[in-house]
Design an enzyme around this catalytic site. Structure first.
Site, PDB file in Angstrom:
ATOM      1  CG  ASP A  47       2.395  -2.529   5.459  1.00 22.22           C
ATOM      2  OD1 ASP A  47       2.082  -1.469   6.009  1.00 22.22           O
ATOM      3  OD2 ASP A  47       3.380  -2.640   4.713  1.00 22.22           O
ATOM      4  CD  GLU A 216      -1.034   5.745   2.855  1.00 24.89           C
ATOM      5  OE1 GLU A 216      -0.432   5.476   1.806  1.00 24.89           O
ATOM      6  OE2 GLU A 216      -0.451   6.001   3.931  1.00 24.89           O
TER       7      GLU A 216
END
Length: 535
Positions: A47, A216
């Site tokens: 991430d 996302e």
């Protein structure tokens, strides 16, 4: 059209061949000849987001339930990285479920975030799936970071990013991955204005700017008068990188796909940050979204500007990028920095690579009780009815990431002279799908070498001395073998091999554990932990 499809297929096959070689031989990082091989960090740096400030590059990576949380890393050349800080020092400020006495947030905790530099400060925003969004800022990315501020208490949201426009207006973008009551759909991407201090959202400004399958990984940029909204979404080929472009931050947005993926070979590079080097060239620092035993490692991809669009990777005949596994270093350097691992426990504080599994229990560990040693006091794990997962419920397990390199050797030197009955202490590899424990158990005053593979014990010799040396070695395939020494010189292998594994969005962790299944009694003193990983 047939010729174009053939060329695309041929291109993908050529890239796949390079990829397969890079993945199987464990080669990675700086090659010391002006080139590099992906991944640039062969460990669980998931991430990612990244920025450049002056001649320095900074990136953040999610840490889930590990504490301190949200790691910050630094580089001068985008290839060689070191850990400089963590944003969140106390996870219990996020949720009591992230504390040592709960330990029930595997796969949750600190998810993806963003790092930005504006108003002469560094700003980090991140979310958790159950607790909403948090932020902190710092004048120096090495810390100290301000105490976490709870921006919005909400659940079912993720992948946020802050953005400061040229007029100073702050914006906040994030995905509602749960069903949104506004339109009864999932994965709606919302845009909000923020207050000038960046600590509150102006709810009346809420606007949905995009919705697609699995949309996302949000990032906002502005180049050459255009707003660029980076995100990822799920297509039949896998999770790919997408981008919207507009003259107005609220749209309408022109949408383009930035890369193709092969899930098996390139493991879906997607979440990351766009960076421009001083030379003017652009790059994308990304994680590989499909995790393996080492987690989701970090790679650096070239970016080609095509008609104003940042195409990520090597453009194919369709002008959409593909994974690239080798390249020239963006910045010529002879950097010697690397992700830290070893610790002699003589600096008065734990080194930056360490992260506890959940927020540790205060008073049950010390660097001052015995000078030059880390003392771990044993206490009972949280009860569990699942065979073989005791390490997932044992507080104050000190961990760091396991690297995927051809040769890894991690050794710990432990004084066991103050152990108590019921105590088990030593070296561990664990994820939520599998674990192994190798160390010393004490019962009836007798200390025995024990190898626990997912709850199945293999007992070895009785240990009569005060000190034990425990070692784990593993290779690029993630096959580990334990060994021990009673004199610190000669080591003897013990037990069967153990395959490192991935689980709950996390790769394998190597750690030092110490617990007592009977009562809160006994302690160990750790003289040092030395971990060498080589190319």
């Amino acid at each position: 059209m047939i010729q174009r499809r053939f060329l695309s297929l041929l291109f993908c096959c050529l890239v796949a061949g390079v990829c397969s070689k890079a993945q199987t031989n464990g080669n990675w990082g700086d090659q010391q000849n002006g080139t590099y091989v992906n991944p640039v960090i062969p460990a669980d740096y998931s991430d990612l987001d990244a920025i450049r400030v002056g001649e320095d590059y900074y990136a953040i990576s999610s840490t889930m339930q590990f504490s301190p949380g949200m790691v910050v890393i630094h580089s001068k050349d985008l290839i060689n990285w070191e850990i400089i800080s963590h944003v969140a020092d106390d996870l219990s400020r996020i949720s009591p479920n992230l504390n040592w006495d709960r330990m029930n947030c595997y796969g949750k905790g600190i998810w993806a975030g963003s790092i930005r530099y504006y108003k002469n400060r560094f700003w980090v925003y991140f979310g958790t799936p159950d607790d909403g969004f948090f932020m902190s800022s710092a004048s120096n990315p090495a810390g100290p970071w301000e105490p976490l501020h709870h921006v919005w208490n909400v659940n079912g949201w993720d992948d946020c990013c802050s953005f400061c426009d040229e007029d100073g207006q702050l914006y906040f973008i994030a995905t509602n991955f749960a069903v949104d009551p506004k339109n009864n759909k999932k994965y709606n991407i919302h845009l909000f204005k923020m207050t000038p201090d960046g600590k509150s959202l102006l709810m009346e400004s809420d606007s949905i700017i995009h919705q697609s399958n699995g949309s996302e990984a949000n990032k906002l940029y502005k180049f050459d008068g255009f707003y660029y909204h980076f995100f990822s979404e799920v297509k039949p080929e896998g999770r790919v990188m997408m981008m919207g472009r507009s003259k107005n931050i609220y749209g309408p947005w022109e949408i383009r796909q930035l890369n193709h993926v092969n899930k098996q070979l390139d493991r879906e590079p997607n979440q990351g940050g766009l960076l421009q080097a001083p030379t003017g060239n652009w790059y994308f620092l990304t994680h590989h979204g499909s995790g393996d035993w080492e987690g989701r490692p970090a790679s650096l991809l070239p970016v080609h500007r095509i008609d104003g669009w940042p195409v990520i990777g090597q453009p194919g005949p369709d002008t959409i990028g593909r994974m690239v596994w080798t390249g020239n270093k963006p910045v010529p350097s002879k950097s010697k920095v690397s992700i830290q691992t070893s610790d002699e426990f003589n600096a008065g504080k734990l080194k930056a690579q360490w992260e506890w599994n959940y927020q540790p229990r205060a008073g049950k560990w010390s660097l001052t009780a015995r000078s030059g040693y880390l003392r771990l006091y044993a206490f009972t794990p949280i009860p569990s009815n699942k065979q073989g997962n005791i390490i997932l419920r044992a507080g104050n397990t000190l961990t760091q990431r396991s690297m995927r390199t051809p040769a890894n050797t991690a050794t710990v030197n432990i004084d066991i002279s103050h152990m108590a009955d019921g105590q088990f202490a030593g070296l561990t590899h664990f994820s939520t799908t599998s674990n192994s424990l190798f160390g010393i158990k004490q019962e009836n005053g007798i200390r025995t070498l024990v190898y626990d593979n997912n709850g199945k014990d293999t007992a070895g010799i009785q240990v009569h001395g005060k000190t034990i040396w425990l070692r784990s070695t593993w290779d690029a395939s993630g096959v580990s073998r334990y060994a021990f020494s009673t004199d610190g010189k000669s080591y003897q292998s013990f037990g069967s091999t153990y395959q490192l594994t991935w689980g709950s969005y996390r790769g394998d962790r190597i750690g030092i554990f110490n617990f007592n299944t009977k009562d809160d009694n006994g302690y160990i003193d750790i003289a040092w932990f030395r971990y060498d990983y080589r190319k």
